[in-house]
Design a protein around this motif. Structure first.
Motif, PDB file in Angstrom:
ATOM      1  N   THR A  60       0.825  -1.204   0.000  1.00 30.53           N
ATOM      2  CA  THR A  60       0.000   0.000   0.000  1.00 30.53           C
ATOM      3  C   THR A  60       0.858   1.252   0.000  1.00 30.53           C
ATOM      4  O   THR A  60       0.531   2.244  -0.642  1.00 30.53           O
ATOM      5  CB  THR A  60      -0.941  -0.012   1.235  1.00 30.53           C
ATOM      6  N   VAL A  61       1.978   1.198   0.741  1.00 29.33           N
ATOM      7  CA  VAL A  61       2.869   2.357   0.787  1.00 29.33           C
ATOM      8  C   VAL A  61       4.109   2.086  -0.071  1.00 29.33           C
ATOM      9  O   VAL A  61       4.438   0.940  -0.350  1.00 29.33           O
ATOM     10  CB  VAL A  61       3.328   2.657   2.231  1.00 29.33           C
ATOM     11  N   GLU A  62       4.753   3.182  -0.455  1.00 32.58           N
ATOM     12  CA  GLU A  62       6.035   3.022  -1.129  1.00 32.58           C
ATOM     13  C   GLU A  62       7.048   2.623  -0.068  1.00 32.58           C
ATOM     14  O   GLU A  62       7.149   3.281   0.968  1.00 32.58           O
ATOM     15  CB  GLU A  62       6.432   4.349  -1.782  1.00 32.58           C
ATOM     16  N   PRO A  63       7.819   1.525  -0.293  1.00 39.94           N
ATOM     17  CA  PRO A  63       8.756   1.104   0.740  1.00 39.94           C
ATOM     18  C   PRO A  63       9.757   2.223   1.027  1.00 39.94           C
ATOM     19  O   PRO A  63      10.162   2.933   0.110  1.00 39.94           O
ATOM     20  CB  PRO A  63       9.477  -0.097   0.112  1.00 39.94           C
ATOM     21  N   ALA A  64      10.119   2.374   2.277  1.00 40.70           N
ATOM     22  CA  ALA A  64      11.125   3.369   2.682  1.00 40.70           C
ATOM     23  C   ALA A  64      10.686   4.807   2.439  1.00 40.70           C
ATOM     24  O   ALA A  64      11.504   5.706   2.392  1.00 40.70           O
ATOM     25  CB  ALA A  64      12.468   3.097   2.013  1.00 40.70           C
ATOM     26  N   ASN A  65       9.392   5.038   2.251  1.00 39.92           N
ATOM     27  CA  ASN A  65       8.880   6.412   2.153  1.00 39.92           C
ATOM     28  C   ASN A  65       8.282   6.790   3.506  1.00 39.92           C
ATOM     29  O   ASN A  65       7.221   6.312   3.892  1.00 39.92           O
ATOM     30  CB  ASN A  65       7.833   6.509   1.036  1.00 39.92           C
ATOM     31  N   LEU A  66       9.000   7.661   4.232  1.00 41.43           N
ATOM     32  CA  LEU A  66       8.615   7.978   5.612  1.00 41.43           C
ATOM     33  C   LEU A  66       7.236   8.645   5.681  1.00 41.43           C
ATOM     34  O   LEU A  66       6.433   8.340   6.560  1.00 41.43           O
ATOM     35  CB  LEU A  66       9.673   8.873   6.259  1.00 41.43           C
ATOM     36  N   ALA A  67       6.964   9.542   4.730  1.00 43.41           N
ATOM     37  CA  ALA A  67       5.671  10.230   4.743  1.00 43.41           C
ATOM     38  C   ALA A  67       4.530   9.226   4.576  1.00 43.41           C
ATOM     39  O   ALA A  67       3.514   9.295   5.284  1.00 43.41           O
ATOM     40  CB  ALA A  67       5.622  11.284   3.646  1.00 43.41           C
ATOM     41  N   HIS A  68       4.707   8.269   3.663  1.00 44.59           N
ATOM     42  CA  HIS A  68       3.675   7.244   3.467  1.00 44.59           C
ATOM     43  C   HIS A  68       3.455   6.471   4.760  1.00 44.59           C
ATOM     44  O   HIS A  68       2.328   6.172   5.143  1.00 44.59           O
ATOM     45  CB  HIS A  68       4.097   6.251   2.375  1.00 44.59           C
ATOM     46  N   LYS A  89      11.739 -11.150   4.476  1.00 46.37           N
ATOM     47  CA  LYS A  89      12.216 -10.354   3.349  1.00 46.37           C
ATOM     48  C   LYS A  89      11.057  -9.533   2.780  1.00 46.37           C
ATOM     49  O   LYS A  89      11.237  -8.387   2.385  1.00 46.37           O
ATOM     50  CB  LYS A  89      12.791 -11.270   2.260  1.00 46.37           C
ATOM     51  N   GLY A  90       9.867 -10.134   2.772  1.00 48.54           N
ATOM     52  CA  GLY A  90       8.684  -9.446   2.251  1.00 48.54           C
ATOM     53  C   GLY A  90       8.397  -8.167   3.017  1.00 48.54           C
ATOM     54  O   GLY A  90       8.099  -7.129   2.417  1.00 48.54           O
ATOM     55  N   ILE A  91       8.482  -8.229   4.336  1.00 52.15           N
ATOM     56  CA  ILE A  91       8.198  -7.033   5.149  1.00 52.15           C
ATOM     57  C   ILE A  91       9.255  -5.961   4.879  1.00 52.15           C
ATOM     58  O   ILE A  91       8.926  -4.795   4.656  1.00 52.15           O
ATOM     59  CB  ILE A  91       8.133  -7.386   6.648  1.00 52.15           C
ATOM     60  N   LEU A  92      10.528  -6.354   4.870  1.00 48.90           N
ATOM     61  CA  LEU A  92      11.582  -5.355   4.667  1.00 48.90           C
ATOM     62  C   LEU A  92      11.534  -4.769   3.260  1.00 48.90           C
ATOM     63  O   LEU A  92      11.910  -3.629   3.037  1.00 48.90           O
ATOM     64  CB  LEU A  92      12.965  -5.963   4.925  1.00 48.90           C
ATOM     65  N   GLU A  93      11.051  -5.547   2.320  1.00 47.39           N
ATOM     66  CA  GLU A  93      11.002  -5.077   0.944  1.00 47.39           C
ATOM     67  C   GLU A  93       9.753  -4.229   0.690  1.00 47.39           C
ATOM     68  O   GLU A  93       9.673  -3.514  -0.309  1.00 47.39           O
ATOM     69  CB  GLU A  93      10.986  -6.313   0.022  1.00 47.39           C
ATOM     70  N   SER A  94       8.761  -4.348   1.586  1.00 48.32           N
ATOM     71  CA  SER A  94       7.488  -3.676   1.350  1.00 48.32           C
ATOM     72  C   SER A  94       7.233  -2.541   2.330  1.00 48.32           C
ATOM     73  O   SER A  94       6.595  -1.551   1.987  1.00 48.32           O
ATOM     74  CB  SER A  94       6.339  -4.685   1.459  1.00 48.32           C
ATOM     75  N   ASP A  95       7.700  -2.681   3.571  1.00 47.69           N
ATOM     76  CA  ASP A  95       7.419  -1.671   4.590  1.00 47.69           C
ATOM     77  C   ASP A  95       8.494  -1.723   5.681  1.00 47.69           C
ATOM     78  O   ASP A  95       8.212  -2.086   6.820  1.00 47.69           O
ATOM     79  CB  ASP A  95       6.032  -1.941   5.196  1.00 47.69           C
ATOM     80  N   PRO A  96       9.733  -1.350   5.338  1.00 47.36           N
ATOM     81  CA  PRO A  96      10.823  -1.502   6.323  1.00 47.36           C
ATOM     82  C   PRO A  96      10.631  -0.656   7.576  1.00 47.36           C
ATOM     83  O   PRO A  96      11.168  -0.982   8.627  1.00 47.36           O
ATOM     84  CB  PRO A  96      12.072  -1.058   5.553  1.00 47.36           C
ATOM     85  N   PHE A  97       9.852   0.435   7.480  1.00 51.97           N
ATOM     86  CA  PHE A  97       9.714   1.305   8.652  1.00 51.97           C
ATOM     87  C   PHE A  97       9.024   0.620   9.819  1.00 51.97           C
ATOM     88  O   PHE A  97       9.286   0.935  10.973  1.00 51.97           O
ATOM     89  CB  PHE A  97       8.958   2.587   8.284  1.00 51.97           C
ATOM     90  N   THR A  98       8.120  -0.318   9.541  1.00 53.92           N
ATOM     91  CA  THR A  98       7.433  -0.961  10.659  1.00 53.92           C
ATOM     92  C   THR A  98       8.450  -1.738  11.504  1.00 53.92           C
ATOM     93  O   THR A  98       8.381  -1.758  12.729  1.00 53.92           O
ATOM     94  CB  THR A  98       6.230  -1.823  10.193  1.00 53.92           C
ATOM     95  N   THR A 133      18.362  -2.776   0.154  1.00 54.55           N
ATOM     96  CA  THR A 133      18.278  -1.398  -0.321  1.00 54.55           C
ATOM     97  C   THR A 133      17.238  -0.605   0.459  1.00 54.55           C
ATOM     98  O   THR A 133      17.504   0.509   0.909  1.00 54.55           O
ATOM     99  CB  THR A 133      17.897  -1.384  -1.821  1.00 54.55           C
ATOM    100  N   PHE A 134      16.044  -1.183   0.611  1.00 60.12           N
ATOM    101  CA  PHE A 134      14.972  -0.425   1.252  1.00 60.12           C
ATOM    102  C   PHE A 134      15.226  -0.232   2.750  1.00 60.12           C
ATOM    103  O   PHE A 134      14.896   0.808   3.313  1.00 60.12           O
ATOM    104  CB  PHE A 134      13.613  -1.084   1.011  1.00 60.12           C
ATOM    105  N   THR A 135      15.803  -1.240   3.413  1.00 53.35           N
ATOM    106  CA  THR A 135      16.079  -1.073   4.838  1.00 53.35           C
ATOM    107  C   THR A 135      17.139   0.000   5.036  1.00 53.35           C
ATOM    108  O   THR A 135      17.011   0.858   5.911  1.00 53.35           O
ATOM    109  CB  THR A 135      16.535  -2.410   5.459  1.00 53.35           C
ATOM    110  N   ARG A 136      18.186  -0.023   4.201  1.00 53.55           N
ATOM    111  CA  ARG A 136      19.220   1.012   4.316  1.00 53.55           C
ATOM    112  C   ARG A 136      18.634   2.399   4.079  1.00 53.55           C
ATOM    113  O   ARG A 136      18.925   3.342   4.800  1.00 53.55           O
ATOM    114  CB  ARG A 136      20.340   0.751   3.299  1.00 53.55           C
ATOM    115  N   LYS A 137      17.795   2.504   3.058  1.00 56.02           N
ATOM    116  CA  LYS A 137      17.216   3.805   2.725  1.00 56.02           C
ATOM    117  C   LYS A 137      16.308   4.292   3.859  1.00 56.02           C
ATOM    118  O   LYS A 137      16.347   5.457   4.251  1.00 56.02           O
ATOM    119  CB  LYS A 137      16.428   3.699   1.414  1.00 56.02           C
ATOM    120  N   ALA A 138      15.497   3.378   4.392  1.00 57.61           N
ATOM    121  CA  ALA A 138      14.574   3.765   5.465  1.00 57.61           C
ATOM    122  C   ALA A 138      15.343   4.207   6.710  1.00 57.61           C
ATOM    123  O   ALA A 138      14.942   5.156   7.390  1.00 57.61           O
ATOM    124  CB  ALA A 138      13.638   2.591   5.792  1.00 57.61           C
TER     125      ALA A 138
END
Lengths: 165, 581
Positions: free
Chosen positions: B143-151, B224-233, B263-268
């Protein structure tokens, strides 16, 4: 020391020095070199030892443990076939046979002309799209033996496969 | 100084602005990519640009419906999201023409809607694969863009951390997590609150939270699915764990080569630092916490908690003896907690909504939800978050849609290669930690591989044992030699050359492994064979007595990777002498 040796050492030092994370270890440095150079030449073991203050033996101990490290240059194309239980149930053996036949390889390894390297991967993480294979970092799911053969034929006279930008 | 209120306000404004024009989301996690989502993404971008449509096209993670990949959803302003399955580049262009330009939502091509109804399209909430789900840890995935804090914040993210920092003492956070009944999702199912308590009580100024996303088990892909889809959680959950236990730093441990999660975890993590949600004085409080990603090489055993610490320290991933336990002497000798990605991904919601709310979901002893990965001979492979207590039959038949091959289920392989197999006669047991353990299987980290009656148990078990043999780290000889011996015996049985004493030989080996190994890899090593003998003894009998494979699945000359390590010692090492070092 020839200039190409020195150039290789430069690439290795650069890879070790430009790791993005704060914690730098023997393992993280080896992974960085493997990513940048594609394999671990003897110079990599020496440079990692120098950078981390470990002995060459210690570095070699780590490098020889993890199965993703290579100690010879890979072929131009690398193909990894997943043999996890899901892929196995859905036909990984047939895909592997097709790839082995197409490349003339009895198992894992490099073709004599150094164009292809074949590796078996314990799990590519794409179980929901099994059977899966990885060709030059591009993942293919629900692969058939016929498709695997076609992918390899398509590569026979071209440069390494690039993912679309 | 950033406050949560300002972050939330900005995020909500950003989210609202996104919904003022058509928004197209494309699942581009690993399952999407394997199905060709990257090409679909480009086709959508090209089509939107060519027709000059002011639409946003965003790559998102995986919503769990991997069977439908490439999955695209289109949301027009004020309308529900409409999901389209198995989209090709050609179909993508058609959808842009028909729905965005002509306002025809193409019900014939749609899988379902979310957040409202559209004439002719069934809501996703009524789809058998979606209906039983209660999405907590996976609430934002796809639903959200991964690693997008505003989302992330616009969807309620960081409420839990803000609440913990402003309203709760660390001990109260632990109390809330204990009250929730949350148990570790990595396989051991230990109480998370109790584990955090051990770390909180350990003395010393430096302590670590180690997040395990090694996930080398074939058949599991939800971490891997969670980190690739919503690492902020995960990052928020880990930060809350740090606050609760007094830890100073968190390491997210991911296997090298899994580019999306890395990539997404590092970015987040970078984004969180920029917003003051990691680093010194988080959200203006006295609490400081750092996080980074640590990579491991390919080694299944590096997912074992003490081997994981060795790998982060940069060494061979070989388990340590216990005691001392990691909560006393862990990473670099400092007190450490090892938590699975899923476990920590529940924490933000547990803290924000309260432990009692979480404890009201699931069963008496298995609280909350299970995130199951369905794969194998199943019509709808994917990963699904369902309350504990659902029967395996409902998971496999309702959500998974049955085998999809026309043949009935023969067995389920659960909880990773060491989890063993469950016969189809156990399909009516409930999905929970203890019930599955009693039935002779492990819930583990949630992998369920479905096999139909075309499967030979000997063939499957041989694959599992070959995996375990390849992955034995070699430290304990009962594990190192035991798997090798067991694989030789299975090779023989598969080829129809088994001996009458073979089953007994494997039992003896298995017993030695369970007694003489430091970690679960050797201790549970006999599980695949043991469970298969329990549920599929007939397959072994036919192999041994009639010297044939009952289904024809067994290939005597299986291609297996190189079985010994270390690898090329002879040639390479001999040529490069390091005597002078």
């Amino acid at each position: 020391m020839s200039s190409s040796d020195e150039a290789l050492r430069q690439r290795i030092r650069q890879a070790i020095a430009s790791q993005p994370q704060p914690t730098v270890t023997v393992l993280s440095s080896l992974l960085a070199v493997q990513d940048a150079v594609g394999w671990l030449p003897p110079e990599a073991i020496e440079e990692v030892a120098r950078h981390t203050g470990a002995t060459v033996n210690d570095v070699w101990a780590v490098a020889s443990f993890y199965t993703n490290f290579r100690f010879t240059p890979p072929g131009i194309h690398t193909i990894e076939v997943c043999w996890g239980p899901t892929c196995h149930l859905l036909g990984a053996q047939a895909i592997l046979r097709a790839v082995q036949e197409a490349l003339g390889l009895p198992g894992e390894g490099d073709t004599p002309d150094k164009r292809f390297s074949l590796k078996l991967n314990t799990c590519l993480g794409a179980c929901a799209q099994a059977p899966a294979l990885l060709l030059d970092h591009h993942l293919y799911g629900r692969v058939t033996p016929e498709q695997a053969r076609r992918l390899l034929q398509g590569l026979n006279h071209t440069a390494p496969h690039q993912e679309a930008p | 100084m950033t406050t949560y209120a300002t972050l939330a306000q900005e995020a909500r404004a950003h989210w609202a602005a996104l919904h003022e024009r058509p928004w197209i989301r494309v699942g581009t996690a690993i399952c999407g990519k394997a199905a060709g989502a990257q090409e679909v993404l480009h086709a959508l971008r090209r089509a939107v640009e060519r027709r000059g449509i002011p639409a946003t096209v965003t790559p998102v993670g995986c919503i769990g419906l991997c069977f439908a990949e490439p999955l695209v959803d289109i949301q027009k302003p004020g309308r529900p999201r409409i999901f389209y399955q198995k989209v090709t580049p050609h179909l993508a262009a058609t959808l842009v023409e028909d729905y965005l330009l002509q306002d025809n939502p193409r019900p014939d091509l749609a899988l379902g809607t979310l957040g409202g109804r559209v004439e002719g399209i069934a809501p996703l909430e009524e789809h058998p694969a979606w209906k039983p789900q209660v999405r907590i840890a996976t609430r934002n995935c796809g639903t959200v863009e991964p690693a997008n804090l505003a989302h992330y914040i616009a969807n309620g993210g960081y409420q839990g951390l803000a609440k913990a920092l402003t309203e709760m003492k660390p001990a109260q956070v632990i109390e809330e997590v204990t009250k929730s009944g949350l148990r570790g999702r990595g396989g051991a199912a230990f109480s998370t609150g109790a584990k955090w308590n051990f770390l909180a009580r350990a003395p010393g100024p430096v302590k670590y939270i180690l997040v395990n996303c090694e996930e080398g088990d074939p058949g599991a892909f939800n971490d891997k699915g969670i980190l690739e889809s919503d690492p902020f959680t995960l990052i928020e959950g880990c930060t809350i764990a740090g606050y609760a236990t007094g830890a100073t730093k968190g390491y997210v441990f991911i296997r090298h080569g899994h580019e999306g999660p890395i990539t997404f975890t590092r970015k987040a993590i970078q984004e969180a630092y920029k917003a003051g949600l990691l680093g010194k004085n988080i959200l203006g409080s006295a609490f400081s916490f750092d996080m980074e990603v640590a990579l491991t090489g390919e080694s299944y055993v590096s997912g074992e908690e003490t081997a994981l610490m060795e790998a982060i320290e940069g060494k061979r991933a070989m388990p340590r003896s216990r005691p001392p336990f990691p909560a006393q002497v862990g990473l670099w000798g400092k007190p450490s907690n090892i938590n699975n990605v899923k476990t920590l991904s529940y924490v933000p919601e547990v803290v924000a909504r309260g432990g009692a709310w979480f404890a009201s979901i699931g069963t008496e002893k298995s609280k909350g939800t299970a995130i199951v990965c369905l794969s194998g001979q199943v019509a709808r492979p994917g990963w699904y978050e369902v309350p504990f207590g659902l029967t395996l039959r409902r998971v496999v038949e309702d959500i998974g849609g049955g085998t999809g091959t026309g043949r009935p289920v023969k067995l389920l392989q659960t909880g990773g290669p060491l989890g063993g197999v469950l016969g189809a006669e156990r399909l009516d047991i409930a999905l929970d930690f203890d019930g599955m353990a009693q039935a002779g299987a492990i819930f583990g980290s949630g992998g369920i591989i479905v096999a139909d009656t075309a499967t030979c148990a000997v063939d499957l078990v041989r694959n599992l044992v070959a995996f375990c043999q390849f992955e034995s780290c070699g430290k304990c000889f009962p594990c190192r030699l035991g798997f090798t011996h067991m694989l030789e015996v299975l090779d023989r049985i598969a080829a129809g050359q088994g001996r009458p004493s073979d089953l007994e030989a494997m039992r003896t080996i298995g017993q030695a492994m369970s007694l003489g190994s430091l970690c679960g890899h050797g201790q549970l090593g006999f599980n695949p064979v043991h469970s298969a003998l329990r549920f599929c003894a007939e397959d072994f009998r036919i192999h041994l007595e009639e010297r044939r494979c009952p289904t024809g699945a067994c290939e005597p000359r299986l291609s297996l990777p190189k079985r010994t390590r270390p690898e090329p010692v002879g040639g390479w090492y001999a040529r490069h002498s390091y005597a002078h070092h």
